[in-house]
Design an enzyme around this catalytic site. Structure first.
Site, mmCIF file in Angstrom:
data_model
loop_
_atom_site.group_PDB
_atom_site.id
_atom_site.type_symbol
_atom_site.label_atom_id
_atom_site.label_comp_id
_atom_site.label_asym_id
_atom_site.label_seq_id
_atom_site.Cartn_x
_atom_site.Cartn_y
_atom_site.Cartn_z
ATOM 1 N N HIS A 88 2.133 3.125 -9.052
ATOM 2 C CA HIS A 88 1.889 1.697 -9.277
ATOM 3 C C HIS A 88 3.044 1.095 -10.079
ATOM 4 O O HIS A 88 3.483 -0.019 -9.806
ATOM 5 C CB HIS A 88 0.562 1.477 -10.001
ATOM 6 N N ARG B 103 -4.863 -1.761 9.040
ATOM 7 C CA ARG B 103 -6.096 -2.527 8.846
ATOM 8 C C ARG B 103 -5.846 -3.647 7.839
ATOM 9 O O ARG B 103 -4.833 -3.643 7.142
ATOM 10 C CB ARG B 103 -7.242 -1.616 8.380
ATOM 11 N N ASN C 219 1.193 3.363 -2.976
ATOM 12 C CA ASN C 219 1.656 3.773 -4.311
ATOM 13 C C ASN C 219 1.132 5.151 -4.695
ATOM 14 O O ASN C 219 1.866 5.983 -5.242
ATOM 15 C CB ASN C 219 1.167 2.780 -5.380
ATOM 16 N N TRP D 188 -12.519 -2.012 -7.198
ATOM 17 C CA TRP D 188 -13.361 -1.611 -8.338
ATOM 18 C C TRP D 188 -14.026 -0.268 -8.076
ATOM 19 O O TRP D 188 -14.527 0.379 -8.986
ATOM 20 C CB TRP D 188 -14.456 -2.649 -8.599
ATOM 21 N N LEU E 247 9.870 -21.226 -5.035
ATOM 22 C CA LEU E 247 9.038 -20.245 -4.336
ATOM 23 C C LEU E 247 7.637 -20.301 -4.918
ATOM 24 O O LEU E 247 7.479 -20.449 -6.128
ATOM 25 C CB LEU E 247 9.628 -18.839 -4.560
ATOM 26 N N ASP F 91 0.833 -1.207 0.000
ATOM 27 C CA ASP F 91 0.000 0.000 0.000
ATOM 28 C C ASP F 91 0.870 1.261 0.000
ATOM 29 O O ASP F 91 1.978 1.262 0.524
ATOM 30 C CB ASP F 91 -0.920 -0.017 1.227
HETATM 31 C C1 IPE Z 1 -5.499 -2.727 0.004
HETATM 32 O O1 IPE Z 1 -5.156 -1.396 -0.162
HETATM 33 C C2 IPE Z 1 -5.553 -3.422 -1.325
HETATM 34 C C3 IPE Z 1 -4.293 -3.558 -2.036
HETATM 35 C C4 IPE Z 1 -3.115 -3.185 -1.624
HETATM 36 C C5 IPE Z 1 -4.397 -4.207 -3.311
HETATM 37 P P1 IPE Z 1 -6.238 -0.241 -0.286
HETATM 38 O O2 IPE Z 1 -5.481 1.013 -0.475
HETATM 39 O O3 IPE Z 1 -7.241 -0.592 -1.312
HETATM 40 O O4 IPE Z 1 -6.928 -0.309 1.138
HETATM 41 P P2 IPE Z 1 -7.849 0.770 1.868
HETATM 42 O O5 IPE Z 1 -8.905 1.197 0.918
HETATM 43 O O6 IPE Z 1 -6.978 1.939 2.244
HETATM 44 O O7 IPE Z 1 -8.363 0.068 3.072
HETATM 45 C C1 IPE Z 2 -1.775 0.161 -3.289
HETATM 46 O O1 IPE Z 2 -1.506 1.518 -3.370
HETATM 47 C C2 IPE Z 2 -1.959 -0.452 -4.647
HETATM 48 C C3 IPE Z 2 -3.332 -0.870 -4.964
HETATM 49 C C4 IPE Z 2 -4.363 -0.785 -4.184
HETATM 50 C C5 IPE Z 2 -3.520 -1.438 -6.278
HETATM 51 P P1 IPE Z 2 -2.679 2.582 -3.326
HETATM 52 O O2 IPE Z 2 -3.078 2.887 -4.726
HETATM 53 O O3 IPE Z 2 -3.760 2.135 -2.435
HETATM 54 O O4 IPE Z 2 -1.901 3.821 -2.708
HETATM 55 P P2 IPE Z 2 -2.482 4.886 -1.672
HETATM 56 O O5 IPE Z 2 -3.011 4.122 -0.506
HETATM 57 O O6 IPE Z 2 -3.554 5.638 -2.386
HETATM 58 O O7 IPE Z 2 -1.304 5.728 -1.334
HETATM 59 MG MG MG Z 3 -4.132 2.431 -0.476
#
Ligand code: IPE
Ligand code: IPE
Ligand code: MG
Length: 260
Positions: free
Chosen positions: A43, A198, A28, A75, A137, A26
């Protein structure tokens, strides 16, 4: 047979290196925003961290990695971000699969892939098939995955397979073979980058006794030393699985004394 895969049915053996590491990659978007770049750049950089993670984990002797790539709730994001993520998944898979195969990595995908477009589904199927016998792996990608979805699809599949069990109570052993992770051990270590504390509907069932590690590091900045830090933290934990500390020390005593 499934008993081996359950920390609640049997106390698992634990080593100093986690056998299975599960990661919520998380941060990105925030990484990109901090640099005044579009989210997709975050990403893309995240894919570099992913490559580093796989390599470092193999060097450390980790046997299973499970990565949350796209949640069943992702989504809800703007449609252009969703389609760019799908495109990135396709491109990376096509580009990396031969390398994964060369390194004896087995690719596994968990989640409801039926919601992806036909091309992506086909590339996933071919990649999984190509690498199915690899042994170094197991790299599991959770794509359109949700922990609740996993438990529900397992219950439904179980009921389908045993149409006559309507009045019987379902046991854990009944359910385990139908979870999407039935052929891999439960995660020993869970890592979430990006500062949030979380689970976001990741492996809800499987994380019952997993050690949790949270770091503020944003995923594109996560590197080999970040992984080492997480594993070091893991090594300081006492995994009791419900027992007392004294029991744990006693059960480890022979192997500790050989090590000394
Ligand atoms: C969790 O991250 C899902 C992935 C890393 C693929 P999110 O960024 O979607 O989670 P929330 O919305 O902050 O809980
Ligand atoms: C996690 O990074 C990657 C995916 C959920 C695909 P985020 O896109 O959720 O990055 P933040 O949380 O907005 O920084
Ligand atoms: Mg996120």
């Amino acid at each position: 047979m499934s008993h081996i895969n359950s920390s609640t049915l049997a106390i698992p053996e634990v080593g100093s290196i986690p056998r299975h590491v599960a990661v919520i990659m998380d941060g990105n978007g925030r990484w990109a925003r901090n640099k005044l770049l579009p989210r997709i750049m975050g990403h893309r950089r995240g894919v570099d961290s992913l490559r580093t993670l796989v390599k470092s984990a193999m060097d450390m002797g980790i046997s299973y990695i499970t990565l949350f790539a796209f949640s069943s709730e992702n989504w809800r994001r703007p449609s252009d971000e969703v389609s760019m993520l799908m495109q990135l998944f396709l491109t990376v898979l096509k580009k990396e699969i031969t390398r994964l195969h060369r390194h004896n990595i087995r690719l596994k995908v968990i989640g409801d892939v039926s919601q992806f477009d036909a091309t992506l589904q086909e590339v996933i199927r071919a990649s999984v098939q190509l690498t199915q016998h690899n042994t170094q792996l197991t790299l599991t990608i959770a794509a359109n995955y949700g922990g609740r979805w996993d438990v529900l699809q397992a219950v439904n599949a179980l009921l389908q397979s045993k149409p006559h069990m309507k009045n019987e109570a379902i046991t854990e052993s009944d359910l385990l073979p139908f979870l999407s992770t039935s052929d891999i051990p439960e995660p020993d270590l869970f890592i979430r980058t990006g500062g949030e504390k979380r689970m976001s509907n990741f492996l809800l069932w499987q994380l019952a006794y997993t050690e949790l590690y949270f770091t503020d590091t944003l995923w594109p900045d996560f590197n080999e030393s970040s992984l080492r830090e997480a594993v070091l933290s893991y090594q300081l934990r006492e995994r009791r699985f419900g027992r007392t500390s004294e029991q744990v020390i006693h059960s480890n005593w022979p192997s500790v004394s050989t090590a000394l």
